[in-house]
Write a protein that holds these residues in place. Structure first.
Motif, PDB file in Angstrom:
ATOM      1  N   LEU A  32     -23.340 -23.555  84.658  1.00  0.00           N
ATOM      2  CA  LEU A  32     -22.388 -23.058  85.470  1.00  0.00           C
ATOM      3  C   LEU A  32     -22.215 -24.966  86.590  1.00  0.00           C
ATOM      4  CD1 LEU A  32     -20.391 -21.349  87.470  1.00  0.00           C
ATOM      5  CD2 LEU A  32     -22.371 -21.038  88.437  1.00  0.00           C
ATOM      6  N   ALA A  33     -23.298 -25.484  86.572  1.00  0.00           N
ATOM      7  CA  ALA A  33     -22.525 -26.723  87.166  1.00  0.00           C
ATOM      8  C   ALA A  33     -21.849 -27.329  86.591  1.00  0.00           C
ATOM      9  CB  ALA A  33     -23.895 -26.702  87.526  1.00  0.00           C
ATOM     10  N   SER A  34     -22.883 -27.331  85.282  1.00  0.00           N
ATOM     11  CA  SER A  34     -21.369 -28.465  84.426  1.00  0.00           C
ATOM     12  C   SER A  34     -20.218 -27.937  84.690  1.00  0.00           C
ATOM     13  CB  SER A  34     -22.324 -28.360  83.233  1.00  0.00           C
ATOM     14  OG  SER A  34     -21.375 -29.432  82.277  1.00  0.00           O
ATOM     15  N   PHE A  35     -19.528 -27.253  84.231  1.00  0.00           N
ATOM     16  CA  PHE A  35     -18.192 -26.463  84.401  1.00  0.00           C
ATOM     17  C   PHE A  35     -17.503 -26.748  85.843  1.00  0.00           C
ATOM     18  CE2 PHE A  35     -19.152 -23.542  80.663  1.00  0.00           C
ATOM     19  CZ  PHE A  35     -17.954 -23.790  79.868  1.00  0.00           C
ATOM     20  N   LEU A  36     -18.387 -26.587  86.989  1.00  0.00           N
ATOM     21  CA  LEU A  36     -17.897 -27.035  88.093  1.00  0.00           C
ATOM     22  C   LEU A  36     -18.093 -28.327  87.795  1.00  0.00           C
ATOM     23  CD1 LEU A  36     -20.134 -23.667  90.004  1.00  0.00           C
ATOM     24  CD2 LEU A  36     -17.240 -24.037  89.864  1.00  0.00           C
ATOM     25  N   ARG A  37     -18.676 -28.798  87.471  1.00  0.00           N
ATOM     26  CA  ARG A  37     -18.669 -30.070  87.786  1.00  0.00           C
ATOM     27  C   ARG A  37     -17.458 -31.167  87.607  1.00  0.00           C
ATOM     28  NH1 ARG A  37     -24.602 -30.470  88.386  1.00  0.00           N
ATOM     29  NH2 ARG A  37     -25.800 -30.610  89.950  1.00  0.00           N
ATOM     30  N   SER A  38     -16.847 -30.511  86.220  1.00  0.00           N
ATOM     31  CA  SER A  38     -16.201 -30.655  85.096  1.00  0.00           C
ATOM     32  C   SER A  38     -14.632 -30.760  86.274  1.00  0.00           C
ATOM     33  CB  SER A  38     -16.426 -30.480  84.250  1.00  0.00           C
ATOM     34  OG  SER A  38     -15.557 -29.219  84.238  1.00  0.00           O
ATOM     35  N   MET A  77     -24.877 -37.008  99.627  1.00  0.00           N
ATOM     36  CA  MET A  77     -26.011 -37.422 100.500  1.00  0.00           C
ATOM     37  C   MET A  77     -24.849 -37.921 102.053  1.00  0.00           C
ATOM     38  SD  MET A  77     -29.296 -37.498 100.461  1.00  0.00           S
ATOM     39  CE  MET A  77     -30.560 -38.079  98.555  1.00  0.00           C
ATOM     40  N   ASN A  78     -23.426 -38.287 101.587  1.00  0.00           N
ATOM     41  CA  ASN A  78     -22.778 -38.006 103.321  1.00  0.00           C
ATOM     42  C   ASN A  78     -21.924 -37.357 103.250  1.00  0.00           C
ATOM     43  OD1 ASN A  78     -24.266 -40.423 103.817  1.00  0.00           O
ATOM     44  ND2 ASN A  78     -23.646 -41.637 102.191  1.00  0.00           N
ATOM     45  N   SER A  79     -21.508 -36.367 102.692  1.00  0.00           N
ATOM     46  CA  SER A  79     -20.305 -35.109 102.462  1.00  0.00           C
ATOM     47  C   SER A  79     -21.671 -34.017 102.383  1.00  0.00           C
ATOM     48  CB  SER A  79     -19.764 -35.720 101.614  1.00  0.00           C
ATOM     49  OG  SER A  79     -20.079 -35.921 100.489  1.00  0.00           O
ATOM     50  N   MET A  80     -20.046 -32.918 102.542  1.00  0.00           N
ATOM     51  CA  MET A  80     -20.669 -31.610 102.618  1.00  0.00           C
ATOM     52  C   MET A  80     -20.739 -31.278 101.587  1.00  0.00           C
ATOM     53  SD  MET A  80     -18.361 -28.196 104.366  1.00  0.00           S
ATOM     54  CE  MET A  80     -19.750 -27.964 105.600  1.00  0.00           C
ATOM     55  N   LEU A  81     -21.629 -30.371 100.780  1.00  0.00           N
ATOM     56  CA  LEU A  81     -20.955 -30.251  99.254  1.00  0.00           C
ATOM     57  C   LEU A  81     -20.700 -29.115  98.965  1.00  0.00           C
ATOM     58  CD1 LEU A  81     -25.083 -29.139  98.759  1.00  0.00           C
ATOM     59  CD2 LEU A  81     -24.108 -31.144  97.213  1.00  0.00           C
ATOM     60  N   ASP A  82     -19.368 -28.518  98.344  1.00  0.00           N
ATOM     61  CA  ASP A  82     -19.046 -27.535  97.966  1.00  0.00           C
ATOM     62  C   ASP A  82     -19.122 -26.874  97.467  1.00  0.00           C
ATOM     63  OD1 ASP A  82     -16.843 -29.492  98.288  1.00  0.00           O
ATOM     64  OD2 ASP A  82     -16.698 -30.507  96.070  1.00  0.00           O
ATOM     65  N   ILE A  83     -20.103 -27.088  96.797  1.00  0.00           N
ATOM     66  CA  ILE A  83     -21.338 -25.349  96.531  1.00  0.00           C
ATOM     67  C   ILE A  83     -22.152 -25.464  95.723  1.00  0.00           C
ATOM     68  CG2 ILE A  83     -20.660 -23.823  94.196  1.00  0.00           C
ATOM     69  CD1 ILE A  83     -18.285 -24.585  93.484  1.00  0.00           C
ATOM     70  N   ILE A  84     -23.124 -24.767  96.577  1.00  0.00           N
ATOM     71  CA  ILE A  84     -24.346 -24.579  96.305  1.00  0.00           C
ATOM     72  C   ILE A  84     -24.623 -22.844  95.138  1.00  0.00           C
ATOM     73  CG2 ILE A  84     -27.067 -24.311  97.165  1.00  0.00           C
ATOM     74  CD1 ILE A  84     -26.545 -25.407  99.442  1.00  0.00           C
ATOM     75  N   ILE A  85     -25.372 -23.630  94.130  1.00  0.00           N
ATOM     76  CA  ILE A  85     -25.652 -22.708  93.000  1.00  0.00           C
ATOM     77  C   ILE A  85     -26.536 -21.848  93.221  1.00  0.00           C
ATOM     78  CG2 ILE A  85     -26.062 -22.175  90.423  1.00  0.00           C
ATOM     79  CD1 ILE A  85     -23.402 -23.984  89.791  1.00  0.00           C
ATOM     80  N   VAL A  86     -27.467 -20.840  93.407  1.00  0.00           N
ATOM     81  CA  VAL A  86     -29.066 -19.992  93.547  1.00  0.00           C
ATOM     82  C   VAL A  86     -29.015 -19.497  93.095  1.00  0.00           C
ATOM     83  CG1 VAL A  86     -30.140 -19.351  95.677  1.00  0.00           C
ATOM     84  CG2 VAL A  86     -28.136 -20.339  95.880  1.00  0.00           C
ATOM     85  N   GLU A  87     -29.779 -19.682  91.385  1.00  0.00           N
ATOM     86  CA  GLU A  87     -30.099 -19.260  90.308  1.00  0.00           C
ATOM     87  C   GLU A  87     -31.025 -19.544  89.412  1.00  0.00           C
ATOM     88  OE1 GLU A  87     -29.873 -17.263  87.893  1.00  0.00           O
ATOM     89  OE2 GLU A  87     -28.497 -17.008  87.902  1.00  0.00           O
ATOM     90  N   ASP A  88     -31.943 -18.696  89.492  1.00  0.00           N
ATOM     91  CA  ASP A  88     -33.450 -19.138  89.073  1.00  0.00           C
ATOM     92  C   ASP A  88     -33.179 -18.983  87.103  1.00  0.00           C
ATOM     93  OD1 ASP A  88     -33.710 -16.386  88.629  1.00  0.00           O
ATOM     94  OD2 ASP A  88     -35.815 -16.109  88.568  1.00  0.00           O
ATOM     95  N   ASN A  89     -32.097 -18.569  86.974  1.00  0.00           N
ATOM     96  CA  ASN A  89     -32.836 -19.132  85.355  1.00  0.00           C
ATOM     97  C   ASN A  89     -31.598 -20.226  85.187  1.00  0.00           C
ATOM     98  OD1 ASN A  89     -31.319 -19.253  82.888  1.00  0.00           O
ATOM     99  ND2 ASN A  89     -31.627 -17.144  82.281  1.00  0.00           N
ATOM    100  N   GLU A  90     -32.647 -21.688  84.138  1.00  0.00           N
ATOM    101  CA  GLU A  90     -32.488 -22.989  84.553  1.00  0.00           C
ATOM    102  C   GLU A  90     -30.898 -22.729  83.552  1.00  0.00           C
ATOM    103  OE1 GLU A  90     -34.369 -27.057  83.788  1.00  0.00           O
ATOM    104  OE2 GLU A  90     -35.140 -25.295  83.988  1.00  0.00           O
ATOM    105  N   GLU A  91     -30.977 -22.151  82.534  1.00  0.00           N
ATOM    106  CA  GLU A  91     -29.817 -22.842  81.948  1.00  0.00           C
ATOM    107  C   GLU A  91     -28.433 -21.649  82.182  1.00  0.00           C
ATOM    108  OE1 GLU A  91     -28.415 -21.043  77.298  1.00  0.00           O
ATOM    109  OE2 GLU A  91     -30.409 -20.183  78.268  1.00  0.00           O
ATOM    110  N   ILE A  92     -28.091 -20.647  83.045  1.00  0.00           N
ATOM    111  CA  ILE A  92     -27.645 -19.824  82.847  1.00  0.00           C
ATOM    112  C   ILE A  92     -26.977 -21.171  84.313  1.00  0.00           C
ATOM    113  CG2 ILE A  92     -26.782 -18.198  85.006  1.00  0.00           C
ATOM    114  CD1 ILE A  92     -27.704 -16.435  83.650  1.00  0.00           C
ATOM    115  N   GLY A  93     -27.827 -21.467  85.299  1.00  0.00           N
ATOM    116  CA  GLY A  93     -27.210 -22.946  86.578  1.00  0.00           C
ATOM    117  C   GLY A  93     -27.011 -23.742  85.829  1.00  0.00           C
ATOM    118  N   ASN A  94     -27.810 -24.000  85.564  1.00  0.00           N
ATOM    119  CA  ASN A  94     -27.231 -25.765  84.301  1.00  0.00           C
ATOM    120  C   ASN A  94     -25.958 -25.640  83.838  1.00  0.00           C
ATOM    121  OD1 ASN A  94     -29.133 -27.171  85.495  1.00  0.00           O
ATOM    122  ND2 ASN A  94     -30.498 -26.923  83.572  1.00  0.00           N
TER     123      ASN A  94
END
Length: 230
Positions: A27-33, A8-25
């Motif tokens: 990629l997000a999981s890999f990046l968060r790791s 909430m109090n800081s800038m995001l590193d990455i926004i993934i803009v993806e309507d395919n939920e499986e692909i988005g989740n």
């Protein structure tokens, strides 16, 4: 807004803009790791809302989105930010690639992509763009390791917020950043501070870095919009 509470109090590193939920989740999981602060948007409208609220250093952007398409998102973000825009799309015709790049995208990668290669590419971009120890413009130098500011090689006293504000503006030099964007990026949209806090910090920064604070040459006011670093 889809961001985790800790973001909430800081800038995001990455926004993934993806309507395919499986692909988005995935990629997000890999990046968060990899310790990136990530948020996912399934529509262009949601992506712009996230970006306006939190800001981001990188946007990984699909083109074929419901409603507002990725080209429109790219164009809109480029109006106010130098954030790294990476288009990831199955649309690989030359016309689409050229359109994306001409609208201001930094990269255009083909789907399906190898996730390990994509992560390595992202690491390289962050290292080159955001991990330098020093940022220098004219007589001003920011040390991003010690979070200190030098003017004409002389250290000046600056708060953490002043440093973060100046750094964000320098990273987007030449672009007018909206007051709301600056405030939300530095103080957070859930901050109890008022937006007037931003005006006060701009005044303090001018007094510290400008030769003539009343006629600034670096921090320029765009009346009714925000501020620009020159």
């Amino acid at each position: 807004m889809g961001a985790k509470k800790g973001l909430m109090n800081s800038m995001l590193d990455i926004i993934i803009v993806e309507d395919n939920e499986e692909i988005g989740n995935l990629l997000a999981s890999f990046l968060r790791s990899e310790n990136y602060a990530v948020s996912i948007a399934k529509t262009g409208e949601k992506a712009l809302s996230l970006f306006e609220t939190y800001g981001a250093k990188m946007i990984i952007l699909d083109i074929g989105l419901p409603g507002m398409d990725g080209f429109s998102v790219c164009n809109k973000i480029r109006e106010t930010s130098n954030a790294h825009i990476m288009i990831a799309s199955a649309r690989t015709e030359k016309e689409d690639m050229l359109k994306g790049l001409l609208l201001g995208a930094d990269d255009y990668i083909e789907k399906p992509y190898d996730i390990d290669i994509l992560i390595a590419k992202i690491r390289g971009i962050f290292r080159r763009k955001y991990a330098q120890d020093k940022i220098s413009i004219d007589e001003i130098t920011l040390n991003t390791v010690t979070n200190t500011i030098l003017v004409n090689d002389e250290p000046i006293e600056a708060t953490v917020k002043e440093f973060e504000l100046l750094k964000l503006m320098i990273e987007n030099k030449g672009i007018t950043l909206k007051k709301e964007y600056l405030f939300n990026s530095i103080w957070g949209s859930d901050s109890e501070s008022e937006i007037q806090t931003l005006t006060v910090h701009i005044k303090w920064l001018r007094e510290k870095i400008e030769k003539d604070p009343k006629h600034p040459k670096h921090i320029i006011t765009e009346w009714g919009v925000g501020y620009r670093f020159e």
